[in-house]
Design an enzyme around this catalytic site. Structure first.
Site, PDB file in Angstrom:
ATOM      1  N   LYS A 191       2.980   5.517   1.015  1.00 56.25           N
ATOM      2  CA  LYS A 191       1.499   5.382   0.873  1.00 56.25           C
ATOM      3  C   LYS A 191       1.109   6.153  -0.028  1.00 56.25           C
ATOM      4  O   LYS A 191       0.133   7.074   0.219  1.00 56.25           O
ATOM      5  CB  LYS A 191       0.817   5.262   2.227  1.00 56.25           C
ATOM      6  N   ASP A 223       1.914  -1.235   2.653  1.00 53.62           N
ATOM      7  CA  ASP A 223       1.404  -2.468   3.080  1.00 53.62           C
ATOM      8  C   ASP A 223       2.002  -3.523   2.229  1.00 53.62           C
ATOM      9  O   ASP A 223       2.220  -4.857   2.650  1.00 53.62           O
ATOM     10  CB  ASP A 223      -0.089  -2.428   2.675  1.00 53.62           C
TER      11      ASP A 223
END
Ligand code: NAD
Ligand code: IPM
Ligand code: MN
Length: 358
Positions: A191, A223
């Protein structure tokens, strides 16, 4: 020399799937001529119940002497009220820390006989075969400071996501080496658009990757990776990621494969390796004799690949599982409406039979 194996059945369905795995191990050793000294020790809620700690000293000593450790599962709803240090999961985290088994290999394979079992369409998942390499000894699970601070006005809870470059480097090497034995592609998941720890992760993985010019490296945000895993699971070869992301993505991988009862894992480091199915103690089905033993059995296959240095035995166990599924036999979690479901012992007996006949 006999391999010393410490078996930690644990809680819920842990003892049921451990029993299955050890039956297969016993058949494999006599069929192929390998020698294993096996002893069982308590862990988790069971450790707390019999010895007052989720990783009792006796278990800890046994693990220290062992060449390999097999763990069924830990976790029990009765432990919900216990302080954090006494909870079953703390015992598992401590065990992983003691062994420093920083590289958790979680292979996901969609076997042909199970293509119709996945919730995803057959044409999307047929041939899916990827390996999650999850960092297992650091990150948010272990970072300090951690804890809960209560005062009159409010309460805060703190966990710390910390990674050292050296911790990222060593697990990255495992992923690149694994890719060399596979399709030579690594997707590193982080991330980095938000987290400093992820930016360091990306920098170190890129640096390690430069020593593997034969391996294609792609960085992907977590994600998006969660989405791609469902949309195009076949596109992945090796997925390298940190502790928490790896935990979450591996249960998602289980959903792609059709059930978490299928996925094995090996946790490797400088000490004894730890073999454990990806699933937990499944309190909702414990004691009913219906747990799928395949994840545990395939974890024994990984033990023959990695610790015993007998990959031909590991491959024979994998073939036996494949044969049983190809025959149409299905554990309850994989049986579709109208299909007959076989219990844990029936599936295990069939795998043993296939192994004897191999
Ligand atoms: P879980 O993996 O135990 O169960 C999730 C779902 O999958 C449940 O519906 C369960 O019945 C089913 N399932 C799991 N394994 C199965 C199998 N072999 N065959 C058939 N069905 C199976 O996850 P959870 O419910 O989130 O957690 C339950 C407990 O397990 C918690 O205490 C958790 O901390 C613990 N846990 C332990 C481990 C471990 O020991 N390695 C891993 C994950 C969760
Ligand atoms: C797993 C489990 C464990 C983890 C828990 C029980 C501590 O979910 O092995 O996937 O989060 O690592
Ligand atoms: Mn998990």
């Amino acid at each position: 020399m006999a391999m010393r194996l410490a078996a930690l059945p644990g809680d819920g369905i842990g003892p049921e799937v451990t029993d299955a795995a050890l039956r297969v191990l016993t058949v494999a050793t006599s069929r192929f001529g390998a020698s294993v000294e096996l002893e069982r020790y308590p862990v988790g809620w069971e450790g707390y119940r019999v010895a007052g700690a989720p990783l009792p000293p006796e278990t800890e000593r046994a693990v220290g002497r062992a060449d390999a450790v097999f763990l069924g599962a830990v976790g029990d709803p009765r432990a919900d009220e216990l302080p954090p240090a006494l909870r079953p999961e703390s015992g598992l985290l401590r065990l992983r820390k003691i062994l420093d088994c920083y590289a958790n290999l979680r292979p996901t394979l969609v076997l042909d006989p199970l293509v119709e079992t996945s919730p995803l369409r057959a044409e999307r998942i047929r041939g899916t075969d990827f390996l999650i390499v999850r960092e297992l000894a650091s990150g948010l699970y272990y970072g300090e400071p951690r804890g809960v601070n209560r005062d009159a006005d409010d309460t805060e809870a703190v966990n710390t996501l910390r990674y050292r470059a050296s911790e990222i480097r060593r697990v990255a090497h495992v992923a690149f080496e694994a890719a060399r034995e596979r399709d030579r592609r690594v997707v590193s998941v982080d991330k980095a658009n938000v987290l400093e720890a992820s930016r360091l992760w990306r920098e170190v993985v890129a640096d390690v990757g430069s020593a593997y010019p034969d391996i294609e490296l792609e960085h992907m945000l977590v994600d998006r990776a969660a989405m791609e895993l469902v949309l195009r699971p076949r596109a992945f070869d090796v997925i390298l990621t940190e502790n928490l992301f790896g935990d979450i993505l591996s249960d998602e991988a289980a959903g792609v494969a059709g059930s978490i009862g299928l996925l094995p894992s090996a946790c490797l480091g400088p000490s004894a390796a730890l073999y454990e199915p990806v699933h937990g103690s499944a309190p909702d089905i414990a004691g009913q004799g219906i747990a799928n033993p395949i994840a545990a059995i395939l974890s024994v296959a990984l033990l023959f690949h990695y610790t015993a240095g007998r990959p031909e035995i590991g491959a024979a166990i994998e073939s036996a599982v494949h044969e049983v599924l190809s025959s149409g036999m299905r554990p309850a979690d994989l049986a579709r409406p109208g299909e007959r479901a076989s219990g844990t012992r029936e599936i295990t007996a069939s795998v043993c039979e296939a192994l004897r006949a191999s």
